[in-house]
Enzyme design. Structure first.
Site, PDB file in Angstrom:
ATOM      1  N   ARG A 228      27.920 -66.754 -17.922  1.00 30.48           N
ATOM      2  CA  ARG A 228      27.460 -66.406 -16.592  1.00 30.48           C
ATOM      3  C   ARG A 228      25.779 -67.021 -16.659  1.00 30.48           C
ATOM      4  NH1 ARG A 228      28.527 -61.360 -13.642  1.00 30.48           N
ATOM      5  NH2 ARG A 228      27.181 -62.294 -12.258  1.00 30.48           N
TER       6      ARG A 228
ATOM      7  N   LYS B 298      17.790 -68.309 -15.098  1.00 36.61           N
ATOM      8  CA  LYS B 298      18.886 -67.907 -14.272  1.00 36.61           C
ATOM      9  C   LYS B 298      18.447 -67.111 -13.343  1.00 36.61           C
ATOM     10  CE  LYS B 298      21.833 -64.476 -15.219  1.00 36.61           C
ATOM     11  NZ  LYS B 298      22.093 -63.387 -14.158  1.00 36.61           N
ATOM     12  N   ASN B 299      17.804 -65.849 -13.539  1.00 35.64           N
ATOM     13  CA  ASN B 299      17.382 -64.992 -12.343  1.00 35.64           C
ATOM     14  C   ASN B 299      16.136 -65.568 -11.508  1.00 35.64           C
ATOM     15  OD1 ASN B 299      19.505 -63.459 -13.581  1.00 35.64           O
ATOM     16  ND2 ASN B 299      18.254 -62.120 -14.527  1.00 35.64           N
TER      17      ASN B 299
ATOM     18  N   ILE C  16      16.724 -48.308 -16.543  1.00 33.88           N
ATOM     19  CA  ILE C  16      17.069 -49.250 -15.147  1.00 33.88           C
ATOM     20  C   ILE C  16      18.376 -49.097 -14.409  1.00 33.88           C
ATOM     21  CG2 ILE C  16      16.914 -51.308 -13.974  1.00 33.88           C
ATOM     22  CD1 ILE C  16      14.147 -50.287 -14.977  1.00 33.88           C
TER      23      ILE C  16
ATOM     24  N   ARG D 206      24.873 -49.854  -9.044  1.00 29.99           N
ATOM     25  CA  ARG D 206      24.402 -50.907  -8.261  1.00 29.99           C
ATOM     26  C   ARG D 206      24.432 -50.947  -6.801  1.00 29.99           C
ATOM     27  NH1 ARG D 206      24.819 -56.355 -11.966  1.00 29.99           N
ATOM     28  NH2 ARG D 206      22.752 -56.479 -11.404  1.00 29.99           N
TER      29      ARG D 206
ATOM     30  N   ASP E 157      17.322 -56.383 -19.555  1.00 33.82           N
ATOM     31  CA  ASP E 157      18.046 -57.643 -19.993  1.00 33.82           C
ATOM     32  C   ASP E 157      18.059 -57.982 -21.311  1.00 33.82           C
ATOM     33  OD1 ASP E 157      18.874 -57.509 -17.542  1.00 33.82           O
ATOM     34  OD2 ASP E 157      17.923 -59.596 -16.929  1.00 33.82           O
TER      35      ASP E 157
ATOM     36  N   CYS F  31      27.701 -57.786 -13.034  1.00 32.29           N
ATOM     37  CA  CYS F  31      28.036 -57.324 -14.224  1.00 32.29           C
ATOM     38  C   CYS F  31      27.864 -55.737 -14.047  1.00 32.29           C
ATOM     39  CB  CYS F  31      26.809 -57.354 -15.322  1.00 32.29           C
ATOM     40  SG  CYS F  31      27.030 -58.990 -16.178  1.00 32.29           S
TER      41      CYS F  31
ATOM     42  N   VAL G 204      23.310 -51.307  -2.818  1.00 32.63           N
ATOM     43  CA  VAL G 204      22.463 -52.166  -1.743  1.00 32.63           C
ATOM     44  C   VAL G 204      21.611 -51.506  -0.685  1.00 32.63           C
ATOM     45  CG1 VAL G 204      24.109 -54.134  -2.420  1.00 32.63           C
ATOM     46  CG2 VAL G 204      24.503 -52.712  -0.287  1.00 32.63           C
TER      47      VAL G 204
HETATM   48  C1  EPZ Z   1      18.296 -58.451 -11.131  1.00 36.04           C
HETATM   49  O1  EPZ Z   1      19.220 -57.581 -10.797  1.00 36.04           O
HETATM   50  C2  EPZ Z   1      18.766 -59.149 -12.449  1.00 36.04           C
HETATM   51  N1  EPZ Z   1      19.711 -60.148 -11.768  1.00 36.04           N
HETATM   52  C3  EPZ Z   1      19.351 -58.395 -13.387  1.00 36.04           C
HETATM   53  O2  EPZ Z   1      19.748 -59.214 -14.693  1.00 36.04           O
HETATM   54  C4  EPZ Z   1      18.277 -57.405 -14.108  1.00 36.04           C
HETATM   55  O3  EPZ Z   1      18.840 -56.620 -15.181  1.00 36.04           O
HETATM   56  C5  EPZ Z   1      17.634 -56.562 -13.065  1.00 36.04           C
HETATM   57  O4  EPZ Z   1      17.361 -57.577 -11.954  1.00 36.04           O
HETATM   58  C6  EPZ Z   1      16.584 -55.627 -13.290  1.00 36.04           C
HETATM   59  O5  EPZ Z   1      15.775 -56.629 -13.823  1.00 36.04           O
HETATM   60  C7  EPZ Z   1      19.367 -61.217 -11.052  1.00 36.04           C
HETATM   61  O6  EPZ Z   1      18.222 -61.530 -11.201  1.00 36.04           O
HETATM   62  C8  EPZ Z   1      20.466 -62.232 -10.789  1.00 36.04           C
HETATM   63  P1  EPZ Z   1      17.722 -54.417  -9.205  1.00 36.04           P
HETATM   64  P2  EPZ Z   1      19.324 -56.651  -9.371  1.00 36.04           P
HETATM   65  O7  EPZ Z   1      17.972 -54.257  -7.738  1.00 36.04           O
HETATM   66  O8  EPZ Z   1      18.279 -57.244  -8.647  1.00 36.04           O
HETATM   67  C9  EPZ Z   1      18.845 -49.908  -8.233  1.00 36.04           C
HETATM   68  C10 EPZ Z   1      21.049 -60.052 -16.128  1.00 36.04           C
HETATM   69  O9  EPZ Z   1      21.745 -59.779 -17.013  1.00 36.04           O
HETATM   70  N2  EPZ Z   1      19.151 -50.266  -6.790  1.00 36.04           N
HETATM   71  O10 EPZ Z   1      16.220 -54.574  -9.756  1.00 36.04           O
HETATM   72  O11 EPZ Z   1      20.609 -56.352  -8.824  1.00 36.04           O
HETATM   73  C11 EPZ Z   1      20.041 -50.437  -9.143  1.00 36.04           C
HETATM   74  O12 EPZ Z   1      21.299 -49.914  -9.118  1.00 36.04           O
HETATM   75  C12 EPZ Z   1      21.092 -59.385 -14.743  1.00 36.04           C
HETATM   76  O13 EPZ Z   1      20.828 -61.516 -15.885  1.00 36.04           O
HETATM   77  C13 EPZ Z   1      19.439 -49.162  -5.957  1.00 36.04           C
HETATM   78  O14 EPZ Z   1      19.318 -48.193  -6.207  1.00 36.04           O
HETATM   79  O15 EPZ Z   1      18.491 -55.361 -10.174  1.00 36.04           O
HETATM   80  C14 EPZ Z   1      19.287 -50.498 -10.431  1.00 36.04           C
HETATM   81  O16 EPZ Z   1      19.393 -49.096 -10.963  1.00 36.04           O
HETATM   82  C15 EPZ Z   1      21.971 -58.189 -14.901  1.00 36.04           C
HETATM   83  N3  EPZ Z   1      19.669 -49.624  -4.741  1.00 36.04           N
HETATM   84  C16 EPZ Z   1      17.699 -50.495 -10.135  1.00 36.04           C
HETATM   85  O17 EPZ Z   1      17.778 -50.331  -8.812  1.00 36.04           O
HETATM   86  C17 EPZ Z   1      19.472 -50.958  -4.203  1.00 36.04           C
HETATM   87  O18 EPZ Z   1      19.691 -51.560  -3.127  1.00 36.04           O
HETATM   88  C18 EPZ Z   1      17.208 -51.890 -10.413  1.00 36.04           C
HETATM   89  O19 EPZ Z   1      18.072 -52.714 -10.045  1.00 36.04           O
HETATM   90  C19 EPZ Z   1      19.166 -52.039  -5.278  1.00 36.04           C
HETATM   91  C20 EPZ Z   1      18.951 -51.458  -6.601  1.00 36.04           C
END
Ligand code: EPZ
Length: 418
Positions: free
Chosen positions: A397, A22-23, A326, A121, A304, A116, A123
């Site tokens: 999902r 999915k990811n 994370i 989270r 995950d 989720c 941006v």
């Molecule tokens: C991806 O989410 C995955 N989603 C998540 O899987 C996965 O848990 C996550 O990566 C970590 O491996 C998809 O690929 C669709 P991040 P993402 O940006 O990209 C912080 C599942 O269950 N952060 O790597 O959203 C954030 O808050 C899902 O399949 C900022 O601070 O995760 C987190 O603490 C859930 N500012 C950390 O970074 C930002 O601008 C890592 O998040 C962006 C992120």
């Protein structure tokens, strides 16, 4: 709404296919916006998140067609570069159209994301990276309004983010000059995106290292790509075998993507064997052992899979500390596991201490996010008696009819209106 009714206690045995991650599928779909030629993706699984992404791309004017295994996306008649709240609020990965739309069309408006509820989270990393590349970004009425033109830049991520890495790579491949991304995410799904982009004609070097060097090209072309197998679905069935003392062959699965999880299973006597067909997990003689877990970016232990292992450790011999590094709020399944008889207590802000018990008992429990929900399904498969897992739309999902795959392995599980 639907729920799973599960009667636990049966060992799961047999063969199950593992499809594309999915990811990975979600960013690969976003990447199709970078060209007017068709992008053909094989090994697709029709999870509800893939359907949401298809709807978003179609709302932008892209044509999205599919057969059971294949998705064909062609973005040759984009009619709007606004990604509506209706889609982006449902799923965070829809936000990833920001980079490709900005790079190709020079302007985009993308709703701020949902997804989720596992932490704040933000941006900020996405926005900072695009601003470093010259984007003018404002937040208006719940939308990120980004305007180009972009220029090449040195982008440094102070924190590793999978999504911000995807987004910045997609923006850089069509941006003139050489952009350097320092400290990108190294997840297999990021590597899969880079592989597709290279097939589309992108110039990306340093794949799999902490420095990506991307020289923009003026145009990308179509490509055909087979999506990397889903390592979290693989971990799910591996834990299903472990907690039911079963033996499962996962066709298409790859052990090399799962080493950190495999390292937590082997001490329990679980045998993982890679073959040409896939990965076999034999837990018929397993004695579950407690082992501490700390989630981390790839190649560390995946966040995950944390909820899956929380279930396993609830049934293991001894005590184990599980630390989530994370996301701030990824233990929402724990109170539900406790209702099934697990002994888990908070141990500071981001950790729980699990004392294994010999057996869990069936209960009515509620999924509050995708992976936490699957952790509860695994607990129910192992538990004595009947469980009802509510709010399984979270699970849909990320898993395509999970119950059908589990039934084929001998589980007693049914989707019921609830
Ligand atoms: C991806 O989410 C995955 N989603 C998540 O899987 C996965 O848990 C996550 O990566 C970590 O491996 C998809 O690929 C669709 P991040 P993402 O940006 O990209 C912080 C599942 O269950 N952060 O790597 O959203 C954030 O808050 C899902 O399949 C900022 O601070 O995760 C987190 O603490 C859930 N500012 C950390 O970074 C930002 O601008 C890592 O998040 C962006 C992120």
């Amino acid at each position: 709404m639907y729920a799973f009714k599960i009667t636990g206690g049966r060992p799961l045995n047999g063969t199950v296919p593992i499809k594309g991650a999915k990811n990975a599928i979600l960013p690969l779909m976003a990447a199709a916006l970078l060209t007017d030629e068709p992008v053909i993706l094989h090994n697709i699984s029709y999870l509800s998140d893939v359907i949401t992404m298809s709807g978003l791309l179609a709302s932008l004017g892209a044509s999205v067609t599919h057969t059971p295994d294949t998705l064909v996306i062609q973005a040759n008649q984009i009619t709007t570069t606004t990604a509506a709240y209706e889609y982006v609020s449902k799923m965070r990965a829809s936000f990833w159209v920001l980079g490709p739309l900005l790079a190709r069309f020079g302007e985009t408006r993308v709703s701020l994301p949902g997804g989720c509820a596992i932490g704040a989270r933000p941006v900020d990393l996405y926005i900072k990276a695009l601003e470093t590349m010259g984007a003018n970004i404002t937040i208006e009425n719940g939308y990120v309004h980004a305007r180009g033109p972009l220029h090449a830049a040195d982008v440094f991520f102070p924190k590793i983010s999978v999504g911000a890495t995807h987004n910045t790579i997609m923006a850089a491949v069509l941006t003139p000059g050489t952009t350097i991304i320092h400290n990108p995410a190294l997840e297999p799904e990021v590597i899969d995106l880079i592989t597709l982009l290279q097939k589309m004609g992108a110039d990306i070097r340093g794949i799999g290292t902490k420095t990506l060097t991307i020289t923009g090209v003026s145009k990308l072309h179509g490509a055909i790509h087979t999506v990397v197998p889903d390592r979290i679905e693989t971990a799910t069935f591996a834990v299903a075998a472990a907690v039911t003392k079963g033996n499962i062959m996962m066709t298409g699965a790859r052990l090399d993507l799962l080493e950190a999880v495999a390292d937590t299973l082997r001490p329990s006597g679980i045998i993982l064997t890679q073959t040409d067909q896939g990965l076999r997990v034999d837990a018929t003689h397993a004695v579950l052992k407690s082992i501490p877990i700390t989630t981390a970016e790839y190649p560390g232990f995946p966040t995950d899979a944390q909820s899956l292992l929380t279930t396993l450790l609830s049934l293991a011999d001894g005590k184990a500390l599980v630390t989530e590094h994370i996301f701030e709020n990824r233990f929402m399944h724990v109170p539900e596991l406790v209702r099934m008889g697990a002994r888990i207590q908070a141990a500071g802000n981001q950790s729980v201490l699990i004392t294994g018990v010999p057996e869990l008992s069936g209960a009515i429990v509620t999924a509050s996010d995708l992976r936490g929900g699957v952790g509860l399904v695994l607990a129910a498969l192992a538990a004595r008696g009947e469980s009802i897992v509510q709010r399984i739309y979270h699970i849909d999902r990320g898993y395509d009819h999970l119950e059908d795959k589990l039934i084929a392995l001998g589980a007693n599980i049914e989707r019921i209106p609830y």
